[in-house]
Motif scaffolding. Sequence first.
Motif, PDB file in Angstrom:
ATOM      1  N   ALA A 247       0.810  -1.126   0.035  1.00 13.24           N
ATOM      2  CA  ALA A 247      -0.054   0.016   0.007  1.00 13.24           C
ATOM      3  C   ALA A 247       0.975   1.217   0.076  1.00 13.24           C
ATOM      4  O   ALA A 247       1.912   1.273   0.483  1.00 13.24           O
ATOM      5  CB  ALA A 247      -0.969  -0.003   1.270  1.00 13.24           C
ATOM      6  N   THR A 248       0.426   2.190  -0.682  1.00  9.79           N
ATOM      7  CA  THR A 248       1.233   3.389  -0.509  1.00  9.79           C
ATOM      8  C   THR A 248       0.549   4.713   0.432  1.00  9.79           C
ATOM      9  O   THR A 248      -0.575   4.228   0.910  1.00  9.79           O
ATOM     10  CB  THR A 248       1.041   4.337  -1.915  1.00  9.79           C
ATOM     11  OG1 THR A 248      -0.073   4.247  -2.419  1.00  9.79           O
ATOM     12  CG2 THR A 248       2.104   3.150  -2.860  1.00  9.79           C
ATOM     13  N   LEU A 249       1.078   5.841   0.697  1.00 10.00           N
ATOM     14  CA  LEU A 249       0.813   6.493   1.386  1.00 10.00           C
ATOM     15  C   LEU A 249       0.667   8.105   0.852  1.00 10.00           C
ATOM     16  O   LEU A 249       1.218   8.287  -0.113  1.00 10.00           O
ATOM     17  CB  LEU A 249       1.929   6.828   2.556  1.00 10.00           C
ATOM     18  CG  LEU A 249       2.334   5.746   3.359  1.00 10.00           C
ATOM     19  CD1 LEU A 249       3.159   6.098   4.404  1.00 10.00           C
ATOM     20  CD2 LEU A 249       0.877   5.403   4.191  1.00 10.00           C
ATOM     21  N   SER A 250      -0.347   8.915   0.931  1.00  7.70           N
ATOM     22  CA  SER A 250      -0.632  10.225   0.402  1.00  7.70           C
ATOM     23  C   SER A 250       0.406  11.117   0.841  1.00  7.70           C
ATOM     24  O   SER A 250       1.043  10.992   1.906  1.00  7.70           O
ATOM     25  CB  SER A 250      -1.866  10.635   0.908  1.00  7.70           C
ATOM     26  OG  SER A 250      -1.934  11.962   0.577  1.00  7.70           O
ATOM     27  N   SER A 251       0.810  11.804  -0.076  1.00  9.47           N
ATOM     28  CA  SER A 251       1.877  12.908   0.121  1.00  9.47           C
ATOM     29  C   SER A 251       1.125  14.186   0.947  1.00  9.47           C
ATOM     30  O   SER A 251       2.020  14.977   1.088  1.00  9.47           O
ATOM     31  CB  SER A 251       2.535  13.329  -1.173  1.00  9.47           C
ATOM     32  OG  SER A 251       1.581  13.661  -2.023  1.00  9.47           O
TER      33      SER A 251
END
Length: 257
Positions: A247-251
């Motif tokens: 999963a990725t993270l919002s910047s």
Amino acid sequence: TQISCLNDSSEFQYGRGLYCEAVNNLNLLNDDADFLRKEIVKELENSTTRLDAWFITCFSAVRDDLSQWRAYGGGENGYSIGFHGTQLDEIARSKGIVLLPVNYNEQLHQQTAQKLAEKTIEFYLQGLADRPGCDRKDWGKAFLGEWSLQIAIFQAVMKDKAFDTENEWRLVHQLKLSDFDDMRFVQKTSMMSRHLPIRYPPPNDVTSNLLPIREVMVGPSRHKHVSQVSVNALMRSYGYPGTTWNATLSSIPYQGT
């Protein structure tokens, strides 16, 4: 979601308003054509006219957008799901569904509405001429019943230019009789909305319930790294391929109240 059940009901009224204006502005010398114009305006004033058959699913091509997080992320703990666009398109077409970009070009909208208005009158008069002795009111009812259903798809992909930063794409589906058994209903504050579940098995595996998901992004939140680990575990528990789901993270930084 059935198009008139969207969160913003004004969306489907935008294209209808342009079409109604174009019809009203036609310079008609034929009495039969003027009769149809009045019938069109009367039908367009009915808020349920010919939109019941169209269902849409909305996506944004913007991967990490603050306005989207604010509108749909609940302030904290929102998630953005990214899909494989090519797979969405291929599988959708096999089910009679089309993936289309939303258009925000106001000039093109007006030109399209004008052309639709002209063709409406042209095809009506042509059909009436091909049916000697047919009552114009009876033919008008039959003609508009089918014609307005078909052109309603334009309302599904036209949107005011003020929303162009959303860069929206939509799955557009015309309701079939066989869909009624699958229809779902949700009671909201102001209406009961209608929805159709769409199943997207991966290629060569029609028994799978997996969606063509390529990314899950954790939105702005106080404990996004904890949520990231949980999302990875969640995706693995549902059988999405890979030993580790990343999963990725919002910047965009979290701004609590």
